[in-house]
Design an enzyme around this catalytic site. Structure first.
Site: not given
Ligand code: CTP
Length: 404
Positions: A212, A281, A291, A309-310, A327, A341, A345
């Site tokens: 990204n 995500d 390739k 994983p989040d 963020f 959010k 989280k």
């Molecule tokens: N984040 C993280 N791990 C992930 C995705 C997000 O630690 N797999 C953290 C980011 O570093 C940021 C926060 O979560 O601090 C929010 O990221 P964002 O991409 O906005 O969250 P998402 O849960 O992916 O929400 P959205 O559905 O809006 O994409």
């Protein structure tokens, strides 16, 4: 470094004899660009390496080299020059000059200035590795530290004499960063701060991948600001081409899973976790080992994804979790999305901005969302914003009152 972060600071920059004098031309430029007033004083030996004319042109002020300078009305330049200074920085600081300082000698303008000062003294040593390693120099440096003198560096590496080892002067940018750091209030002193920054890269095959547009600038600025505010900082960075902030320990990763693993290794040992990275995500399920080739019949490949994983949510759920800051770049309804959010989280503080138009920019405008509501900060460049955010985080920490 677009910010005038040293605006209003008055420095005496003392130069002693050494080949590293050439680095001081660049250091002077960095300091003046950051808003500092730089008054250069040189020993006789320093003038053999670079001329006072050069230093005058770069600093924009007359350069002093002698105790017997008739340009100063009261004929007391040692008092006059140090009276207005907020710090004296000796760069390069030769072995001989460190010895002089350690013994309180005052036999030329610069050593007299240092003895007659009423402000902090910073020294940036530069010498051959044997001179640095000599027990006499080490004794002098230990004495200076005990006297409250701040010693910046030295660096290690190739030396002008052709040898390799400790004693090289810090590079101008690193010296600048150390000086800027010295002046910052230590609002988060003693805390261990873990920061993620940049994008992640999810491979499709050995030559392709998904990523990204995150530049990493905000995360790097936060790591720098936390270090400058007194924290011990570890930065886990996705693929970006940014220099590591001075004094920060950096670990590079590529994928979201690698970032997750790196964070989990350090999360238990930190007091604050700031998740700035734009983590993918999803990743491609079963990235191809070879390739992926075009086929004669024009068939396009299809990709299957699995969720990553989040990282932030996982850290926030740890027993004894650090203070977690997220963020979020939202494209609309910033405050509502950010509050939702934050709760999803499970973090006490979420910093939101209207993205993705902020990606790669040098300034940013954010809102802070916590349990008590929303605070909006004015648009600032990323370094100033990072310093403001570290102050906001520091005062929200559970035992913030213990910190100066
Ligand atoms: N984040 C993280 N791990 C992930 C995705 C997000 O630690 N797999 C953290 C980011 O570093 C940021 C926060 O979560 O601090 C929010 O990221 P964002 O991409 O906005 O969250 P998402 O849960 O992916 O929400 P959205 O559905 O809006 O994409």
């Amino acid at each position: 470094m677009a910010t005038a972060e040293l605006a209003g600071k008055h420095l005496v920059l003392g130069m002693t004899g050494g080949i590293a004098c050439y680095k001081i031309a660049e250091l002077t430029r960095l300091l003046t660009k950051a808003g500092a007033t730089v008054q250069v004083a040189m020993t006789e030996a320093a003038t053999q390496f670079i001329t006072p004319v050069t230093m005058q042109a770069l600093s924009g002020h007359p350069v002093y080299t002698s105790q017997w300078d008739a340009r100063i009305d009261n004929n007391m330049p040692h008092i006059d020059l140090s009276r207005t200074a907020q710090a004296i920085v000796i760069a390069p600081a030769s072995a001989d000059f460190l010895a002089k300082l350690a013994h309180g000698r005052a036999d030329d303008l610069l050593s007299t200035l240092c003895l007659a000062r009423d402000c902090p003294l910073l020294v940036v040593p530069a010498m051959n590795r044997q001179m640095w390693a000599n027990p006499a120099t080490q004794r002098n440096v230990a004495q200076l530290r005990a006297d409250g003198v701040v010693v910046l560096g030295p660096d290690s590496g190739a030396q002008a004499c052709g040898e390799i080892g400790d004693g090289r002067m810090l590079e101008p940018q690193a010296t600048y960063e150390a000086i800027a750091s010295f002046f910052q209030p230590k609002c988060i002193a003693g805390r261990r701060v873990l920061v993620t920054a940049g994008p992640t890269f999810e491979p499709i095959d050995p030559v392709r991948g998904l990523t990204n547009r995150s530049s990493g600038k905000m995360g790097f600025a936060l790591a720098r600001a936390a270090q400058q505010a007194g924290a011990e900082v570890r930065l886990i960075a996705g693929p970006v081409s940014l220099d590591t902030p001075w004094g920060v320990v950096r670990e590079d990763v590529e994928t979201a899973q690698q970032m997750y693993d790196a964070v989990m290794q350090s999360a238990a040992d930190c007091d604050v976790f700031i998740a700035v990275a734009a983590v993918a995500d999803w990743r491609v399920d079963q990235a191809s080992a070879d390739k992926i080739k075009k086929t004669a019949d024009g068939r396009v490949p299809s990709l299957a994804f699995v969720e990553n994983p989040d990282i932030l949510a996982t850290v926030a759920q740890l027993p004894d979790a650090p203070y977690c800051v997220g963020f979020a770049a939202e494209s609309s309804e910033l405050e509502a999305h950010a509050q939702e959010k934050r709760q999803r989280k499970g973090v006490p503080l979420l910093i939101g901005n209207l993205g993705p138009q902020t990606f790669g920019r040098d300034d940013n405008e954010v809102v802070l969302v916590d349990a008590s509501g929303t605070t909006r900060l004015a648009r600032m460049d990323k370094n100033a914003l990072a310093a403001a955010l570290i102050r906001e985080i520091a005062r929200r920490l559970p035992d913030a009152s213990l910190i100066s």
